[in-house]
Design an enzyme around this catalytic site. Structure first.
Site, PDB file in Angstrom:
ATOM      1  N   CYS A   1     -28.725  78.649  53.507  1.00 20.29           N
ATOM      2  CA  CYS A   1     -28.803  79.927  52.784  1.00 20.29           C
ATOM      3  C   CYS A   1     -27.488  80.691  52.859  1.00 20.29           C
ATOM      4  CB  CYS A   1     -29.892  80.818  53.367  1.00 20.29           C
ATOM      5  SG  CYS A   1     -31.555  80.172  53.236  1.00 20.29           S
TER       6      CYS A   1
ATOM      7  N   CYS B   1     -31.170 105.395  82.944  1.00 21.37           N
ATOM      8  CA  CYS B   1     -29.902 104.889  82.407  1.00 21.37           C
ATOM      9  C   CYS B   1     -28.856 105.993  82.488  1.00 21.37           C
ATOM     10  CB  CYS B   1     -30.059 104.489  80.938  1.00 21.37           C
ATOM     11  SG  CYS B   1     -31.388 103.336  80.600  1.00 21.37           S
TER      12      CYS B   1
ATOM     13  N   ARG C   1     -29.092  92.087  80.077  1.00 19.43           N
ATOM     14  CA  ARG C   1     -28.318  93.097  80.794  1.00 19.43           C
ATOM     15  C   ARG C   1     -29.194  94.297  81.131  1.00 19.43           C
ATOM     16  NH1 ARG C   1     -26.510  94.710  84.092  1.00 19.43           N
ATOM     17  NH2 ARG C   1     -24.480  95.581  84.656  1.00 19.43           N
TER      18      ARG C   1
ATOM     19  N   CYS D   1     -30.122  95.821  84.861  1.00 21.09           N
ATOM     20  CA  CYS D   1     -29.963  97.219  85.253  1.00 21.09           C
ATOM     21  C   CYS D   1     -31.277  97.777  85.787  1.00 21.09           C
ATOM     22  CB  CYS D   1     -29.531  98.062  84.045  1.00 21.09           C
ATOM     23  SG  CYS D   1     -27.763  98.404  83.995  1.00 21.09           S
TER      24      CYS D   1
END
Lengths: 109, 278
Positions: free
Chosen positions: B97, B194, B235, B239
């Protein structure tokens, strides 16, 4: 048997006579040391590139004996003098008997 | 007096400019990479966004300036080989494609994005699997498997230099909000979000290393510590695990939402993958 073994080489396409040029080589290879064991506790057999040779117009530039402690995808960078136009031949010898080759031409201006 | 004030201002301005001018990343001498950019409007607490490249040592930074030196490119090349190989037992390949990987340049920059047919936010991995299962009729790849990460590295590599530009408005907004919620939620026994590291403390040390802003413009990333390509969700998992929490799994709705949010924090930075980090 090592899969997906691909040699890569970088040589300048031209140089002036007697110039020191930098050559970079890399070959993708697992470099299995023979020291590791799989989940069942069986030793994973050693499978490494054990020798690497570079020649220029038939004359040896470097000849390296490689040992199991060398990492995956061994990379060599070295300097060579180029007296004249010619061809660099690169050869890697695998434990399994395979030989991988690559060559690069260089023009001295 | 006025003159003196102006000189002082000029000095201050001069100093600021000098500070902002760090080393610059140009890949193969031809692809300039934006590693610092003004923060997107939705970010309240950060003025300037910085690629993780900015936080690494000069030696690690140098790896990325040349494809020959970048170990991540080996995997991207494997992806290029796979691109034209038949998928599973079918006679279809990506190349059936899509003519070449280069025709997909720019895709990486806008993912994750809303898929109107499925009515959900899709990551690039999900899109790849949609192609594999629905177009080619082959078996899906594992979300963080080697072929998948190789392919996503290839797609990133052809988009390098293009600015990350994920859409956070419209139908994707709810997912984005969910991602933002996760970003600011403290997880694990260490009760870390975070933001605690990557927003409050970027540039500071975490043990012997510099904390980055946690940008994902350079993913998938080759890490010197494990000598392989690492996907975004792997990742994230690392963490969250380090907060001593039970992690979400790669490919889960939570990580997809988080990926959209984190990607949107890097809007304006260049696509950089496969990047090299420690």
């Amino acid at each position: 048997m090592a899969d997906n073994v691909t040699p890569r080489v970088r040589v300048p396409s031209s140089a002036s006579a007697g110039e020191d040029i930098t050559i970079k080589t890399l070959i993708s290879h697992p470099m299995e040391s023979g020291q590791r064991k799989d989940k069942e506790g069986n030793t994973i057999p050693r499978s490494i590139i054990n020798r690497f040779v570079t020649t220029f117009n038939g004359e040896t530039v470097i000849d390296v004996t490689m040992e199991p402690a060398i990492s995956t995808n061994p990379y060599f960078e070295f300097v060579s003098k180029v007296p004249e136009s010619g061809t660099f031949e690169f050869t890697w010898y695998d434990d399994d008997g395979s030989v991988y080759t690559e060559s690069k031409d260089i023009t001295v201006e | 007096m006025l003159f003196r004030t102006m000189t002082a201002m000029a000095l201050v301005l001069g100093a600021t400019t000098a500070q902002a001018e760090g080393p610059e990343l140009v890949i193969n001498g031809e692809i300039p990479i934006t590693t610092r950019a003004p923060a997107p409007e939705h970010m309240e607490y950060v003025r300037e966004v910085m690629s993780g490249w900015e936080f690494r040592s000069p030696e690690t930074q140098a790896f990325e300036a040349d494809d020959f030196e970048n170990p991540g490119m080996i995997f991207a090349e494997d992806g290029r080989t796979a691109f034209s190989q038949p998928l599973g037992d079918t006679d279809q390949s990506c190349a059936s494609c899509h003519e070449s990987p280069e025709t997909l340049a720019g895709a990486r920059a806008v993912y994750p994005k809303w898929d109107p047919e499925r009515e959900e936010v899709q990551t690039i991995e999900m899109q790849i699997n949609e192609c594999i299962t629905e177009r080619a009729g082959a078996e899906a790849w594992g979300y963080t498997s080697q072929p998948m990460t190789n392919m996503s590295a290839l797609l990133a590599s052809v988009s390098r230099g293009m600015p990350v530009n994920v859409a956070i408005d419209g139908p994707a907004h709810d997912t984005w909000l969910q991602g933002k919620e996760i970003y600011y939620t403290r997880y694990g026994q260490l009760e870390l979000s975070c933001a605690n590291c990557h927003e409050d403390n970027y540039g500071n040390m975490i043990r012997a290393d510099h904390l980055s802003q946690g940008q994902i413009n350079g993913f998938p990333t080759y890490r010197l510590k494990n000598a392989k390509l690492n996907s975004v969700h792997d990742r994230f998992k690392g963490c969250v695990r380090d907060t001593r929490a039970e992690t979400f799994s790669p490919g889960s709705p939570e990580f997809i939402a988080l990926e959209l949010y984190v990607a949107s924090r890097g809007n304006g930075l260049s696509v950089e993958g496969p990047a090299v980090r420690n």
